[in-house]
Scaffold this active site. Structure first.
Site, short mmCIF file in Angstrom:
data_model
loop_
_atom_site.label_atom_id
_atom_site.label_comp_id
_atom_site.label_asym_id
_atom_site.label_seq_id
_atom_site.Cartn_x
_atom_site.Cartn_y
_atom_site.Cartn_z
CB CYS A 1 -15.54 23.99 -1.00
SG CYS A 1 -15.99 24.89 -2.40
NE ARG B 1 -11.94 23.86 -1.77
CZ ARG B 1 -11.27 24.21 -0.99
NH1 ARG B 1 -10.26 23.33 -0.29
NH2 ARG B 1 -11.66 25.30 -0.10
#
Length: 273
Positions: free
Chosen positions: A230, A235
């Site tokens: 990410c 994430r």
């Protein structure tokens, strides 16, 4: 006792009193003080990061991780269950970090504290300080960590599949976050990290089959190693878990993520709209 990679609240309730089970809360200090699973130990999630320039979000050093795991009282006989208050990214990264250090007795709590509460299980406010262990770990040579040179080489060879877990505007390059350029790694496919969730309150993962269908529909090639990233590999901690949960055996993570790739002057970039 062998516990699954993804564990639900009911399963956890049945083993939480076992002496080898360690529950780790990666939530904010304020959330932990308000309520947490009984016996849970709070760790500061940024301790998983090296914290040093130029890419502070890369995996922490062996010494840093040995200290982190020891402070939590983790031994090779422990089974860790981890959750957070951000829908799973930090918990997923913690699982990945343990895996990098060849510690595989770790489970991700599906739904986190919200799911625990919904089942009617008790919470508490009492903080817990574990008895430290003397665990020494190393992530040197782990195949679960893909660095810039690995990705550049294997993208050119066409033998890996890149999973970009950022928001669509980041992937397309219309939004640039802490980088000198926007876009995505050549050949990378976009599947946003929250797309692997059935819903967000509580943040429960889709079924393994549903996640697998999403991965395939996004154009990711499950016959090749899948490297997920990410902006800072937060994430993508969740997408690492989701891929494994979906039955993909060869999941890897690019810890430098776009923070590194998007700031390197010679890194190749694609844009799409």
């Amino acid at each position: 006792m062998q516990l699954p990679l993804v564990i639900d609240a009911v399963e956890l309730s049945k083993v939480i009193d076992q002496p080898h089970v360690i529950v780790i809360d990666l939530s904010s200090e304020a959330h932990y003080e308000t309520s947490h699973i009984p016996g849970a130990i709070r760790l500061e999630p940024t301790r998983m990061l090296c914290g040093q320039a130029p890419i502070p979000n890369k995996i922490a050093s062996d010494a840093q991780l040995s200290e982190l795991f020891s402070d939590a009282g983790i031994t090779e006989a422990s089974h860790v269950v981890v959750y957070d208050d951000q829908k799973g990214p930090w918990a997923g990264r913690f699982v990945w970090t343990m895996h990098c250090c060849n510690l595989f007795n770790v489970s991700f709590l599906n739904g986190h504290l919200d799911a625990w509460r919904l089942e009617g299980f008790p919470v508490e406010q009492t903080p817990h300080t574990p008895v430290p262990s003397s665990l020494t770990v190393s992530h040197q040579g782990t195949p679960l960590l893909a660095d810039y040179s690995f990705i550049e080489k294997h993208v050119a060879q066409g033998d890996i599949s890149i999973w970009d877990a950022r928001a669509l505007d980041e992937y397309q390059g219309t939004k640039v976050v802490n980088a000198s350029k926007g876009g995505h790694i050549p050949t990378a496919k976009w599947l946003e990290w929250t797309d692997v969730l059935a819903h967000e309150a509580p943040a429960l993962l889709l079924s393994p089959n549903a996640i697998k269908q999403q991965i395939v529909a996004a154009g990711l090639d499950t016959t090749k190693p899948i490297v997920t990233h990410c902006q800072t590999h937060r994430r993508s901690g969740l997408t690492y878990i989701a891929g494994l949960y979906a039955g993909i055996d060869d999941m890897r993570c690019y810890d430098g993520s776009w923070f590194e790739w998007g700031n390197l002057p010679n890194s190749a970039v694609e844009k799409s709209h």
